[in-house]
Structure formats: structure tokens, C-alpha cells
Scaffold this motif. Structure first.
Motif, short mmCIF file in Angstrom:
data_model
loop_
_atom_site.label_atom_id
_atom_site.label_comp_id
_atom_site.label_asym_id
_atom_site.label_seq_id
_atom_site.Cartn_x
_atom_site.Cartn_y
_atom_site.Cartn_z
N UNK A 43 0.86 -1.36 0.22
CA UNK A 43 -0.04 0.00 -0.02
C UNK A 43 0.50 0.80 -0.15
N UNK A 44 0.89 2.43 -0.71
CA UNK A 44 1.13 3.81 -0.43
C UNK A 44 0.26 5.29 -1.30
N UNK A 45 0.66 5.76 -0.39
CA UNK A 45 0.19 7.04 -1.17
C UNK A 45 0.66 7.28 -2.55
N UNK A 46 0.05 8.09 -3.15
CA UNK A 46 -0.46 9.04 -4.48
C UNK A 46 1.15 10.21 -4.36
N UNK A 47 2.34 10.36 -3.25
CA UNK A 47 2.79 11.40 -2.98
C UNK A 47 3.68 11.67 -3.06
N UNK A 48 4.60 12.04 -3.71
CA UNK A 48 5.97 12.22 -4.13
C UNK A 48 6.84 12.07 -3.06
N UNK A 49 6.96 12.21 -1.96
CA UNK A 49 7.84 10.87 -0.86
C UNK A 49 7.60 10.15 -0.87
N UNK A 50 6.37 9.60 -0.86
CA UNK A 50 6.37 8.10 -1.22
C UNK A 50 7.34 7.21 -1.98
N UNK A 51 7.52 7.94 -3.08
CA UNK A 51 8.47 7.76 -4.60
C UNK A 51 9.73 6.99 -3.95
N UNK A 52 10.44 7.37 -2.38
CA UNK A 52 10.90 7.31 -2.79
C UNK A 52 12.09 6.22 -1.43
N UNK A 53 10.29 6.04 -0.83
CA UNK A 53 9.87 4.59 -0.26
C UNK A 53 10.00 3.43 -0.15
N UNK A 54 9.68 3.68 -1.83
CA UNK A 54 8.54 2.46 -2.64
C UNK A 54 10.73 1.92 -2.98
N UNK A 55 11.46 2.92 -3.57
CA UNK A 55 12.52 2.36 -4.37
C UNK A 55 13.34 1.68 -3.27
N UNK A 56 12.91 1.88 -1.71
CA UNK A 56 14.15 1.55 -0.64
C UNK A 56 13.64 0.28 -0.48
N UNK A 57 12.01 0.40 -0.35
CA UNK A 57 11.69 -1.07 0.04
C UNK A 57 11.94 -2.23 -1.11
N UNK A 58 11.97 -1.63 -2.71
CA UNK A 58 12.23 -3.10 -3.95
C UNK A 58 13.68 -2.77 -3.49
N UNK A 59 14.69 -2.27 -3.20
CA UNK A 59 15.85 -3.12 -2.61
C UNK A 59 15.71 -3.40 -1.66
N UNK B 195 10.11 -15.03 -3.78
CA UNK B 195 9.33 -13.88 -3.57
C UNK B 195 8.34 -13.59 -4.73
N UNK B 196 7.15 -12.64 -5.07
CA UNK B 196 6.89 -12.21 -5.74
C UNK B 196 6.01 -10.75 -5.33
N UNK B 197 5.74 -9.43 -6.30
CA UNK B 197 4.94 -8.78 -5.95
C UNK B 197 3.61 -9.00 -6.36
N UNK B 198 2.40 -9.02 -5.63
CA UNK B 198 1.20 -8.98 -5.72
C UNK B 198 1.01 -7.98 -6.07
N UNK B 199 0.99 -6.59 -5.86
CA UNK B 199 0.57 -5.46 -6.47
C UNK B 199 0.96 -3.93 -5.49
N UNK B 200 0.88 -3.15 -6.44
CA UNK B 200 1.12 -2.02 -5.44
C UNK B 200 0.03 -1.44 -5.36
N UNK B 201 -0.44 -0.91 -4.63
CA UNK B 201 -2.16 -0.60 -4.11
C UNK B 201 -1.59 1.20 -3.64
N UNK B 202 -2.67 1.91 -4.65
CA UNK B 202 -2.60 3.40 -3.87
C UNK B 202 -3.68 4.03 -2.88
N UNK B 203 -4.03 3.93 -1.74
CA UNK B 203 -4.68 4.20 -0.61
C UNK B 203 -4.42 5.77 -0.98
N UNK B 204 -6.20 6.38 0.02
CA UNK B 204 -6.44 7.68 0.44
C UNK B 204 -6.14 8.32 -1.01
N UNK B 205 -6.62 7.80 -2.05
CA UNK B 205 -6.00 7.66 -3.57
C UNK B 205 -7.24 9.21 -3.75
N UNK B 206 -7.06 10.36 -3.70
CA UNK B 206 -7.54 12.01 -4.76
C UNK B 206 -7.71 12.32 -5.89
#
Length: 268
Positions: free
Chosen positions: A147-163, A176-187
Motif C-alpha cells: 500500500x502507498x500514498x500517491x505522493x512524491x515522498x512515497x516514491x523514495x520509500x518505494x525505491x528503498x522497499x524494492x531494494x 518472493x513475488x510482488x502481488x501488487x502496489x495499491x494506492x490508498x487514500x487516493x484522490x
């Protein structure tokens, strides 16, 4: 044999526990046997199912440090086909204790394999950090849902998680596979939200869920009543979109009635 999904992101406040609780509830309502494992010392997943933490004899802490078997910790919730391994604040001490233990990254996996055949889905709610508890979740699972927010700071966190995921694949969990990336609190009305989604889709094609969970008052209220949103307010926008996520994970096409409900919800 059940599928094990870890819900993980090192950033807090992105809807991990909300997603774990409501996805589990939907899958359970469809007749699938589901086990949720709360590995966050905040115990939000435990609270979300209405389980009182006070007086719990066995929790995820006891399982991880080897004081009990996972079968001793399982609590049957009041919600259809959903059971839970609860967590309390005691779990915070597990990070320190695990450092000194053998197979410290595989403690949860060794327990999960003993019950995997008893469930269709096992959902692990991970804490908001890339510490030993989250690494245990990533080692024990088949897939990760992010789960992630649609915000630019979240992109840095996603890069770290994927590493981190690449390191876990290399050292502990090669399948280990990626089930999916889910945007939450989305506007969808915000340009930045759409731009962040496009950026993530560019780097991780076919990994972003079509379903995006919007902000919803009923979804926010449900945990305080100890209920998944579909049991708190079946007709709410939050319940609908977690139903859509469940259908997407199950690989189901949307029927005309569901499409109509979705269009109506998005326009309101």
C-alpha cells in the motif's frame, strides 16, 4: 496449500492494517479460509477485528521468540472464515530478542509452514519499518502487497522497499513475488496523485492495482468499532473498493452491477 501475502511498506500511515483487515474480511465472506498474522506492535490489525488485547494468553510475540506454536496463538474472530494471530505492545521487544537468535529471519516462516495447508490465504500485517519483524514477514510470504500514498515522498520509500525485496530474494526467499502496489487514500482530482501513479506504472508496469482506495469516512471509523468496513457499513465507498481489490486479486471480471456501483461511487 494457502497463499501467503505480506502487506508491507516501511512508511507509516499508508493503510497497511486497513488493507490487511478489509481484504481478509472480503476473502472470508467469499468462503475462503483466512488467517491474519499481526506482526506490528501497535496491534492495529488486532484492534480492527475487535479483539481485546488485554488478557491475551498467547500472541505473535510468543510465536516469534519460540515460546509458543502458532496454533496456540490463533484466535477465531466473529467475522466469517477469518482467524487471527494477535499482537500487543510486547512485540516491540521481539526486535531486540530476535537479533540473538538462530534463523532470526525465518522464525515466522518456520511457524507459517505448519498451518499453511489449513488456510486459503494467510495475510501478514507488517510494521512500518524494515526491521527484523518485516523481514520475517517478507521471508515467510509468497507475495508482497504494497500500500502507498500517491505522493512524491512515497516514491523514495518505494525505491528503498524494492531494494530490500531484491536482498530478501537473494538471501532468504528466492520465489518472493510482488502481488501488487495499491494506492490508498487516493484522490483522482489531484494532479499530483495522477502523476505519481503514472510514474510508478512506468517503473513497475503491470504491478499497480487498477483498484485505488479513496479516502472514506466510514473506512476510517470502522476500526474504532472493531469491525472491517464491510461489516460496519456494507454500502459505503470503502467497502465497495475493498471488494473491488478482492475481486482483482482473485482475478475476477466485474459484473455490470459492480461496475455501476463503482461509477456511482467515483462520481459522488
Amino acid at each position: 496449500m494457502g497463499k501467503v501475502i505480506a502487506v508491507a511498506n516501511q512508511k507509516g500511515g499508508v493503510g497497511k492494517s486497513t488493507t490487511a483487515v478489509n481484504l481478509a474480511a472480503y476473502l472470508g465472506s467469499r468462503g475462503f479460509k483466512v488467517l491474519c498474522i499481526d506482526t506490528d506492535a501497535q496491534g492495529n490489525c488486532t484492534t480492527g477485528f475487535g479483539i481485546r488485547k488485554k488478557g491475551l494468553a498467547v500472541t505473535a510475540y510468543d510465536v516469534l521468540v519460540g515460546r509458543a506454536k502458532i496454533t496456540d496463538a490463533i484466535v477465531v474472530t466473529e467475522f466469517e472464515n477469518v482467524s487471527l494471530v494477535p499482537a500487543t505492545a510486547d512485540l516491540a521487544g521481539a526486535e531486540v530478542e530476535l537479533v540473538k537468535m538462530d534463523d532470526r529471519f525465518r522464525r515466522l516462516k518456520m511457524q507459517v509452514v505448519t498451518v499453511k495447508d489449513n488456510y486459503d490465504y494467510i495475510i501478514i500485517d507488517c510494521p512500518p519499518a524494515l526491521g527484523l519483524l518485516t523481514l520475517n514477514g517478507l521471508t515467510a510470504c509468497d507475495e508482497i502487497l504494497v500500500p502507498m500514498l500517491a505522493e512524491y515522498y512515497a516514491l523514495e520509500g518505494l525505491t528503498q522497499l524494492m531494494h530490500t525485496l531484491r536482498l530478501v530474494r537473494t538471501n532468504y526467499n528466492p520465489t518472493l513475488e510482488i502481488c501488487g502496489i495499491l494506492f490508498t487514500m487516493y484522490d483522482n482530482r489531484l494532479n499530483v496523485s495522477r502523476q505519481v501513479v503514472e510514474e510508478v506504472q512506468k517503473y513497475y508496469p503491470d504491478k499497480v492495482f487498477n483498484t485505488k482506495i479513496p479516502r472514506n469516512v466510514r473506512l476510517s471509523e470502522a476500526p474504532s468499532f472493531g469491525k472491517p468496513v464491510m461489516y460496519y457499513d456494507k454500502g459505503s465507498k470503502g467497502a465497495l473498493f475493498y471488494e473491488l481489490l478482492g475481486k482483482e486479486i482473485l482475478g475476477e471480471e466485474l459484473d455490470n452491477k459492480t461496475k455501476w456501483r463503482m461509477r456511482r461511487a467515483m462520481s459522488s
